[in-house]
Design a protein around this motif. Structure first.
Motif, PDB file in Angstrom:
ATOM      1  N   PHE A  54       1.372  -1.320  -0.029  1.00 22.49           N
ATOM      2  CA  PHE A  54       0.062  -0.314   0.203  1.00 22.49           C
ATOM      3  C   PHE A  54       0.752   1.326   0.084  1.00 22.49           C
ATOM      4  CE2 PHE A  54      -2.824  -3.361   1.541  1.00 22.49           C
ATOM      5  CZ  PHE A  54      -3.679  -2.594   1.365  1.00 22.49           C
ATOM      6  N   THR A  55       0.220   2.621  -0.617  1.00 24.25           N
ATOM      7  CA  THR A  55       1.253   3.822  -0.341  1.00 24.25           C
ATOM      8  C   THR A  55       0.162   4.544   0.221  1.00 24.25           C
ATOM      9  OG1 THR A  55       2.772   3.076  -2.450  1.00 24.25           O
ATOM     10  CG2 THR A  55       2.020   5.545  -2.155  1.00 24.25           C
ATOM     11  N   ILE A  56       0.345   5.242   0.995  1.00 24.74           N
ATOM     12  CA  ILE A  56      -0.850   6.020   1.297  1.00 24.74           C
ATOM     13  C   ILE A  56      -0.094   8.335   1.861  1.00 24.74           C
ATOM     14  CG2 ILE A  56      -1.926   6.893   3.258  1.00 24.74           C
ATOM     15  CD1 ILE A  56      -1.414   4.173   4.580  1.00 24.74           C
ATOM     16  N   TYR A  57      -1.331   8.689   0.034  1.00 26.79           N
ATOM     17  CA  TYR A  57      -0.648   9.993   0.228  1.00 26.79           C
ATOM     18  C   TYR A  57      -1.346  11.085   1.907  1.00 26.79           C
ATOM     19  CZ  TYR A  57       1.279   9.286  -4.173  1.00 26.79           C
ATOM     20  OH  TYR A  57       2.358   9.062  -5.214  1.00 26.79           O
ATOM     21  N   THR A  58      -1.443  11.256   2.162  1.00 29.07           N
ATOM     22  CA  THR A  58      -1.530  11.873   3.747  1.00 29.07           C
ATOM     23  C   THR A  58      -1.314  13.024   4.433  1.00 29.07           C
ATOM     24  OG1 THR A  58       0.784  11.307   5.209  1.00 29.07           O
ATOM     25  CG2 THR A  58      -1.006  10.165   4.786  1.00 29.07           C
ATOM     26  N   ARG A  59      -1.036  13.937   4.661  1.00 29.77           N
ATOM     27  CA  ARG A  59      -1.477  15.340   5.459  1.00 29.77           C
ATOM     28  C   ARG A  59      -1.836  15.172   7.055  1.00 29.77           C
ATOM     29  NH1 ARG A  59      -5.560  18.189   7.558  1.00 29.77           N
ATOM     30  NH2 ARG A  59      -7.378  17.152   6.439  1.00 29.77           N
ATOM     31  N   ASP A  60      -0.719  16.043   7.719  1.00 33.07           N
ATOM     32  CA  ASP A  60      -0.376  15.954   8.813  1.00 33.07           C
ATOM     33  C   ASP A  60      -2.308  16.677   9.733  1.00 33.07           C
ATOM     34  OD1 ASP A  60       1.678  15.252   9.492  1.00 33.07           O
ATOM     35  OD2 ASP A  60       2.783  17.787   9.807  1.00 33.07           O
ATOM     36  N   GLY A  61      -2.280  16.162  10.537  1.00 31.12           N
ATOM     37  CA  GLY A  61      -3.850  16.646  11.384  1.00 31.12           C
ATOM     38  C   GLY A  61      -5.352  16.007  10.197  1.00 31.12           C
ATOM     39  N   CYS A  62      -4.982  15.013   9.832  1.00 35.50           N
ATOM     40  CA  CYS A  62      -5.806  13.997   8.801  1.00 35.50           C
ATOM     41  C   CYS A  62      -6.419  12.726  10.044  1.00 35.50           C
ATOM     42  CB  CYS A  62      -5.101  13.604   8.119  1.00 35.50           C
ATOM     43  SG  CYS A  62      -6.596  12.640   6.977  1.00 35.50           S
ATOM     44  N   GLY A  63      -7.446  13.167   9.988  1.00 41.06           N
ATOM     45  CA  GLY A  63      -8.172  12.026  11.177  1.00 41.06           C
ATOM     46  C   GLY A  63      -8.193  10.239  10.438  1.00 41.06           C
ATOM     47  N   TYR A  64      -8.683  10.460   8.810  1.00 42.77           N
ATOM     48  CA  TYR A  64      -8.871   9.202   8.534  1.00 42.77           C
ATOM     49  C   TYR A  64      -7.311   8.605   7.701  1.00 42.77           C
ATOM     50  CZ  TYR A  64     -13.856  10.424   7.968  1.00 42.77           C
ATOM     51  OH  TYR A  64     -15.156  10.332   7.640  1.00 42.77           O
ATOM     52  N   CYS A  65      -6.290   9.403   7.513  1.00 39.63           N
ATOM     53  CA  CYS A  65      -4.789   9.106   7.323  1.00 39.63           C
ATOM     54  C   CYS A  65      -4.665   8.348   8.464  1.00 39.63           C
ATOM     55  CB  CYS A  65      -3.902  10.128   7.340  1.00 39.63           C
ATOM     56  SG  CYS A  65      -4.679  11.442   5.302  1.00 39.63           S
ATOM     57  N   GLU A  66      -5.312   9.245   9.850  1.00 43.61           N
ATOM     58  CA  GLU A  66      -4.426   8.148  10.733  1.00 43.61           C
ATOM     59  C   GLU A  66      -5.200   6.764  11.178  1.00 43.61           C
ATOM     60  OE1 GLU A  66      -1.851   8.934  12.616  1.00 43.61           O
ATOM     61  OE2 GLU A  66      -1.472  10.978  11.481  1.00 43.61           O
ATOM     62  N   GLN A  67      -6.609   6.856  10.349  1.00 43.09           N
ATOM     63  CA  GLN A  67      -7.847   6.011  10.835  1.00 43.09           C
ATOM     64  C   GLN A  67      -6.974   4.502  10.314  1.00 43.09           C
ATOM     65  OE1 GLN A  67     -11.598   6.060   9.843  1.00 43.09           O
ATOM     66  NE2 GLN A  67     -11.806   4.321  10.445  1.00 43.09           N
ATOM     67  N   ILE A  68      -6.617   5.069   8.642  1.00 37.91           N
ATOM     68  CA  ILE A  68      -5.626   3.590   7.729  1.00 37.91           C
ATOM     69  C   ILE A  68      -4.464   3.409   7.958  1.00 37.91           C
ATOM     70  CG2 ILE A  68      -5.288   5.620   5.923  1.00 37.91           C
ATOM     71  CD1 ILE A  68      -7.121   2.171   5.623  1.00 37.91           C
ATOM     72  N   LYS A  69      -3.257   4.084   8.835  1.00 35.64           N
ATOM     73  CA  LYS A  69      -2.901   3.557   9.016  1.00 35.64           C
ATOM     74  C   LYS A  69      -2.441   2.901  10.054  1.00 35.64           C
ATOM     75  CE  LYS A  69      -0.716   7.721   9.403  1.00 35.64           C
ATOM     76  NZ  LYS A  69       0.526   9.145   9.142  1.00 35.64           N
ATOM     77  N   THR A  70      -3.520   3.185  11.031  1.00 41.22           N
ATOM     78  CA  THR A  70      -4.073   2.267  12.491  1.00 41.22           C
ATOM     79  C   THR A  70      -4.640   0.929  11.272  1.00 41.22           C
ATOM     80  OG1 THR A  70      -3.802   3.860  13.843  1.00 41.22           O
ATOM     81  CG2 THR A  70      -4.393   1.954  14.654  1.00 41.22           C
ATOM     82  N   VAL A  71      -5.419   0.788  10.604  1.00 45.22           N
ATOM     83  CA  VAL A  71      -6.118  -0.159  10.405  1.00 45.22           C
ATOM     84  C   VAL A  71      -5.216  -1.519   9.522  1.00 45.22           C
ATOM     85  CG1 VAL A  71      -7.267  -1.042   8.717  1.00 45.22           C
ATOM     86  CG2 VAL A  71      -8.420   0.312   9.937  1.00 45.22           C
ATOM     87  N   LEU A  72      -3.722  -0.571   8.484  1.00 44.96           N
ATOM     88  CA  LEU A  72      -3.209  -1.368   7.914  1.00 44.96           C
ATOM     89  C   LEU A  72      -1.767  -2.093   9.330  1.00 44.96           C
ATOM     90  CD1 LEU A  72      -2.581   0.887   4.935  1.00 44.96           C
ATOM     91  CD2 LEU A  72      -3.809  -1.481   5.303  1.00 44.96           C
ATOM     92  N   THR A  73      -1.518  -1.219   9.922  1.00 49.56           N
ATOM     93  CA  THR A  73      -0.608  -1.699  11.075  1.00 49.56           C
ATOM     94  C   THR A  73      -1.117  -3.020  11.775  1.00 49.56           C
ATOM     95  OG1 THR A  73       0.085   0.193  10.871  1.00 49.56           O
ATOM     96  CG2 THR A  73       0.649  -0.941  13.364  1.00 49.56           C
ATOM     97  N   ASN A  74      -2.612  -2.761  12.546  1.00 51.10           N
ATOM     98  CA  ASN A  74      -3.326  -4.286  13.102  1.00 51.10           C
ATOM     99  C   ASN A  74      -3.210  -5.379  12.697  1.00 51.10           C
ATOM    100  OD1 ASN A  74      -3.091  -2.500  14.969  1.00 51.10           O
ATOM    101  ND2 ASN A  74      -5.695  -1.746  15.367  1.00 51.10           N
ATOM    102  N   ILE A  75      -3.250  -5.013  10.973  1.00 59.87           N
ATOM    103  CA  ILE A  75      -3.542  -6.349  10.210  1.00 59.87           C
ATOM    104  C   ILE A  75      -2.128  -6.722   9.879  1.00 59.87           C
ATOM    105  CG2 ILE A  75      -6.152  -5.718   9.863  1.00 59.87           C
ATOM    106  CD1 ILE A  75      -5.192  -4.933   6.950  1.00 59.87           C
ATOM    107  N   GLY A  76      -0.624  -5.726   9.826  1.00 63.20           N
ATOM    108  CA  GLY A  76       0.284  -6.158  10.205  1.00 63.20           C
ATOM    109  C   GLY A  76       0.290  -6.257   8.263  1.00 63.20           C
TER     110      GLY A  76
END
Length: 77
Positions: free
Chosen positions: A2-24
């Motif tokens: 996965f490649t994620i284009y993010t910006r600081d302060g974005c709740g959805y950016c943090e959410q998807i990074k957490t989801v991907l991390t949690n499933i390895g």
């Protein structure tokens, strides 16, 4: 991968990074103002595009919600 284009302060950016991390699931993060400019983002994704923009193996999935649907359809979450 996965490649994620993010910006600081974005709740959805943090959410998807957490989801991907949690499933390895590994991902590469591309951050606004570090890896690309706002102008480059608009040029690549269009003026109405929001963060995050998520790719899987080079194919655009969409945003956070579309990626979660994709992962559910794959039986990952």
């Amino acid at each position: 991968m996965f490649t994620i284009y993010t910006r600081d302060g974005c709740g959805y950016c943090e959410q998807i990074k957490t989801v991907l991390t949690n499933i390895g699931e590994p991902y590469t993060e591309m951050k606004l103002d570090l890896h690309f400019s706002r102008e480059q983002f608009v040029e690549q994704f269009g003026s109405g595009s929001t963060f995050p923009r998520i790719f899987k193996d080079g194919a655009l999935l969409g945003g956070c919600n579309e990626t979660i649907v994709h992962l559910r359809n794959q039986g990952r979450i």
